[in-house]
Write a protein that holds these residues in place. Structure first.
Motif, PDB file in Angstrom:
ATOM      1  N   SER A 107       0.807  -1.218   0.000  1.00  0.00           N
ATOM      2  CA  SER A 107       0.000   0.000   0.000  1.00  0.00           C
ATOM      3  C   SER A 107       0.842   1.271   0.000  1.00  0.00           C
ATOM      4  O   SER A 107       1.755   1.452   0.825  1.00  0.00           O
ATOM      5  CB  SER A 107      -0.919   0.022   1.217  1.00  0.00           C
ATOM      6  OG  SER A 107      -1.640   1.235   1.251  1.00  0.00           O
ATOM      7  N   ALA A 108       0.497   2.192  -0.886  1.00  0.00           N
ATOM      8  CA  ALA A 108       1.151   3.506  -0.909  1.00  0.00           C
ATOM      9  C   ALA A 108       0.795   4.335   0.316  1.00  0.00           C
ATOM     10  O   ALA A 108       1.462   5.329   0.612  1.00  0.00           O
ATOM     11  CB  ALA A 108       0.755   4.254  -2.178  1.00  0.00           C
ATOM     12  N   PHE A 152     -12.472  -1.355  -2.592  1.00  0.00           N
ATOM     13  CA  PHE A 152     -12.727  -0.422  -3.673  1.00  0.00           C
ATOM     14  C   PHE A 152     -13.470   0.821  -3.217  1.00  0.00           C
ATOM     15  O   PHE A 152     -13.925   1.607  -4.029  1.00  0.00           O
ATOM     16  CB  PHE A 152     -13.505  -1.121  -4.793  1.00  0.00           C
ATOM     17  CG  PHE A 152     -12.634  -2.001  -5.649  1.00  0.00           C
ATOM     18  CD1 PHE A 152     -12.220  -1.581  -6.902  1.00  0.00           C
ATOM     19  CD2 PHE A 152     -12.216  -3.235  -5.205  1.00  0.00           C
ATOM     20  CE1 PHE A 152     -11.405  -2.375  -7.692  1.00  0.00           C
ATOM     21  CE2 PHE A 152     -11.400  -4.041  -5.987  1.00  0.00           C
ATOM     22  CZ  PHE A 152     -10.996  -3.614  -7.234  1.00  0.00           C
ATOM     23  N   SER A 153     -13.645   0.974  -1.907  1.00  0.00           N
ATOM     24  CA  SER A 153     -14.294   2.184  -1.406  1.00  0.00           C
ATOM     25  C   SER A 153     -13.753   2.479  -0.021  1.00  0.00           C
ATOM     26  O   SER A 153     -12.946   1.729   0.521  1.00  0.00           O
ATOM     27  CB  SER A 153     -15.814   2.016  -1.367  1.00  0.00           C
ATOM     28  OG  SER A 153     -16.181   1.073  -0.386  1.00  0.00           O
ATOM     29  N   PRO A 169      -7.186   0.466  -6.849  1.00  0.00           N
ATOM     30  CA  PRO A 169      -7.127  -0.901  -6.324  1.00  0.00           C
ATOM     31  C   PRO A 169      -7.143  -1.953  -7.423  1.00  0.00           C
ATOM     32  O   PRO A 169      -6.525  -3.018  -7.269  1.00  0.00           O
ATOM     33  CB  PRO A 169      -8.369  -0.999  -5.423  1.00  0.00           C
ATOM     34  CG  PRO A 169      -9.258   0.122  -5.864  1.00  0.00           C
ATOM     35  CD  PRO A 169      -8.372   1.196  -6.366  1.00  0.00           C
ATOM     36  N   HIS A 170      -7.848  -1.687  -8.520  1.00  0.00           N
ATOM     37  CA  HIS A 170      -7.882  -2.652  -9.619  1.00  0.00           C
ATOM     38  C   HIS A 170      -6.467  -2.904 -10.141  1.00  0.00           C
ATOM     39  O   HIS A 170      -6.005  -4.050 -10.216  1.00  0.00           O
ATOM     40  CB  HIS A 170      -8.783  -2.130 -10.738  1.00  0.00           C
ATOM     41  CG  HIS A 170      -8.961  -3.093 -11.880  1.00  0.00           C
ATOM     42  ND1 HIS A 170     -10.145  -3.768 -12.105  1.00  0.00           N
ATOM     43  CD2 HIS A 170      -8.106  -3.506 -12.853  1.00  0.00           C
ATOM     44  CE1 HIS A 170      -9.993  -4.541 -13.171  1.00  0.00           C
ATOM     45  NE2 HIS A 170      -8.768  -4.395 -13.641  1.00  0.00           N
ATOM     46  N   LEU A 171      -5.762  -1.835 -10.486  1.00  0.00           N
ATOM     47  CA  LEU A 171      -4.401  -1.972 -10.999  1.00  0.00           C
ATOM     48  C   LEU A 171      -3.487  -2.613  -9.966  1.00  0.00           C
ATOM     49  O   LEU A 171      -2.713  -3.539 -10.279  1.00  0.00           O
ATOM     50  CB  LEU A 171      -3.849  -0.604 -11.398  1.00  0.00           C
ATOM     51  CG  LEU A 171      -2.366  -0.566 -11.790  1.00  0.00           C
ATOM     52  CD1 LEU A 171      -2.135  -1.370 -13.061  1.00  0.00           C
ATOM     53  CD2 LEU A 171      -1.892   0.869 -11.970  1.00  0.00           C
ATOM     54  N   LEU A 201     -17.384  -6.314  -4.615  1.00  0.00           N
ATOM     55  CA  LEU A 201     -16.289  -6.166  -5.568  1.00  0.00           C
ATOM     56  C   LEU A 201     -16.865  -5.953  -6.954  1.00  0.00           C
ATOM     57  O   LEU A 201     -17.835  -6.616  -7.339  1.00  0.00           O
ATOM     58  CB  LEU A 201     -15.420  -7.431  -5.576  1.00  0.00           C
ATOM     59  CG  LEU A 201     -14.399  -7.615  -4.464  1.00  0.00           C
ATOM     60  CD1 LEU A 201     -13.685  -8.951  -4.646  1.00  0.00           C
ATOM     61  CD2 LEU A 201     -13.395  -6.484  -4.432  1.00  0.00           C
ATOM     62  N   PRO A 202     -16.301  -5.071  -7.749  1.00  0.00           N
ATOM     63  CA  PRO A 202     -16.812  -4.875  -9.112  1.00  0.00           C
ATOM     64  C   PRO A 202     -16.648  -6.139  -9.949  1.00  0.00           C
ATOM     65  O   PRO A 202     -15.640  -6.847  -9.838  1.00  0.00           O
ATOM     66  CB  PRO A 202     -15.922  -3.746  -9.654  1.00  0.00           C
ATOM     67  CG  PRO A 202     -15.329  -3.091  -8.455  1.00  0.00           C
ATOM     68  CD  PRO A 202     -15.196  -4.149  -7.414  1.00  0.00           C
ATOM     69  N   ASP A 203     -17.629  -6.424 -10.794  1.00  0.00           N
ATOM     70  CA  ASP A 203     -17.529  -7.584 -11.686  1.00  0.00           C
ATOM     71  C   ASP A 203     -16.327  -7.463 -12.618  1.00  0.00           C
ATOM     72  O   ASP A 203     -15.724  -8.472 -12.996  1.00  0.00           O
ATOM     73  CB  ASP A 203     -18.809  -7.731 -12.506  1.00  0.00           C
ATOM     74  CG  ASP A 203     -19.958  -8.312 -11.687  1.00  0.00           C
ATOM     75  OD1 ASP A 203     -19.680  -8.894 -10.616  1.00  0.00           O
ATOM     76  OD2 ASP A 203     -21.116  -8.177 -12.118  1.00  0.00           O
ATOM     77  N   THR A 204     -15.972  -6.227 -12.978  1.00  0.00           N
ATOM     78  CA  THR A 204     -14.810  -6.049 -13.851  1.00  0.00           C
ATOM     79  C   THR A 204     -13.542  -6.541 -13.179  1.00  0.00           C
ATOM     80  O   THR A 204     -12.643  -7.076 -13.835  1.00  0.00           O
ATOM     81  CB  THR A 204     -14.655  -4.570 -14.235  1.00  0.00           C
ATOM     82  OG1 THR A 204     -14.678  -3.765 -13.040  1.00  0.00           O
ATOM     83  CG2 THR A 204     -15.765  -4.126 -15.166  1.00  0.00           C
ATOM     84  N   PHE A 205     -13.462  -6.378 -11.858  1.00  0.00           N
ATOM     85  CA  PHE A 205     -12.296  -6.874 -11.132  1.00  0.00           C
ATOM     86  C   PHE A 205     -12.306  -8.399 -11.085  1.00  0.00           C
ATOM     87  O   PHE A 205     -11.280  -9.040 -11.340  1.00  0.00           O
ATOM     88  CB  PHE A 205     -12.255  -6.305  -9.714  1.00  0.00           C
ATOM     89  CG  PHE A 205     -11.099  -6.815  -8.897  1.00  0.00           C
ATOM     90  CD1 PHE A 205      -9.809  -6.375  -9.156  1.00  0.00           C
ATOM     91  CD2 PHE A 205     -11.295  -7.741  -7.881  1.00  0.00           C
ATOM     92  CE1 PHE A 205      -8.729  -6.850  -8.401  1.00  0.00           C
ATOM     93  CE2 PHE A 205     -10.233  -8.217  -7.131  1.00  0.00           C
ATOM     94  CZ  PHE A 205      -8.951  -7.768  -7.399  1.00  0.00           C
TER      95      PHE A 205
END
Length: 288
Positions: A107-108, A152-153, A169-171, A201-205
């Motif tokens: 984590s940054a 993601f939030s 978070p995705h990247l 979680l997003p479906d794209t993830f």
């Protein structure tokens, strides 16, 4: 041996909590360690206050690990993996989630280092990469899993253990999963947000995880049997993990399979040093 006698498979989860610790838990009474001298303001450490009793306390400011200490720490993970196999476990899981040490390096927000372990995402993933490589040499990739907790939030201030929300978070976690794919490990376990009204979680993830990782994918986070089955049937998960329901229901698989009611979890028993709320939940009987 009891697990194997029932035809089961058992992995040991290897932890280092890093900055989410306390002076009372350190062998020399010193400060806990982390990637940088930044305290975990939204986390609590559990310390013993008496036989079978304890309390959650604010972790102090940690001490930043030196590069030599990081090298030694990677060796500790490898030794812990050897110990697990010697004890009879079938494999190990590296805990890289929930705001603990490996997550702190990724984590940054918690890693402000200016050496080869900080700065760029590739550098922040270096510790993960080195631990995975070291443990693979001991147990083999087929006996290794890694756990992440991508959020993601925003965070919930009341959470005891909490992950860290990245700018992207995705990247961040797809790149982390690429590290796992390169090593050919057995599985990745994704711990989702599990508090009330937590975001999905997003479906794209989920789709990107499936496209990136060729091993088994596990999801955990307040799943019911029905919700978990939908994710498996959609091809996005191979396995669904259960935590709190398994604590309260030692026979959870049979209860889910037969549609039997579940024991309620007694939250007050989750912390402490006795069998109460830990190994004293009953199995299902017809008179219930």
């Amino acid at each position: 041996a009891a697990v194997h006698a029932e035809g089961g498979v058992i992995f040991a989860q290897l932890w280092h909590v890093g900055r989410v610790s306390h002076h009372a838990l350190q062998p020399d009474g010193g400060a806990p360690v982390g990637p940088s001298a930044l305290p975990a303001l939204q986390a609590k450490a559990f310390i013993e206050t008496g036989p079978g009793r304890g309390e959650l306390v604010q972790p102090p400011v940690p001490r930043a690990l030196t590069t030599l200490e990081i090298e030694e720490l990677v060796g500790h993970y490898a030794q812990a993996a050897r110990n697990a196999l010697d004890a009879g476990f079938d494999g190990v899981e590296i805990h890289a989630a929930n705001g603990y040490l490996v997550n702190q390096f990724i984590s940054a927000h918690s890693n402000l280092r200016e050496d080869e372990y900080g700065g760029s995402l590739d550098n922040r993933l270096r510790l993960l990469r080195e631990i995975v490589e070291a443990v693979c040499k001991v147990v083999g990739p087929e006996r290794l899993g890694v756990r992440f907790s991508p959020l993601f939030s925003g965070t919930d201030q009341d959470r005891v253990y909490i992950g860290l929300v990245e700018e992207d978070p995705h990247l961040t976690y797809i790149e982390a999963i690429k590290v796992l794919e390169a090593s050919g490990i057995a599985y990745v376990s994704i711990a989702e947000a599990d508090w009330d009204n937590a975001p999905d979680l997003p479906d794209t993830f989920r789709q990107a995880v499936r496209a990136t990782f060729s091993g088994r994918i596990i999801y955990a986070g307040r799943y019911t049997a029905e919700r978990g089955a939908r994710l498996v049937e959609a091809g996005l998960a191979d396995l669904i993990a259960f935590g709190r329901p398994f604590i309260a229901n030692p026979d959870l698989p049979q209860r889910l399979f037969n549609g039997w009611p579940l024991n309620a979890l007694k939250a007050e028993g989750l912390y402490g040093g006795t069998q109460a709320g830990y190994v004293d939940y009953p199995v299902y009987t017809a008179h219930q």
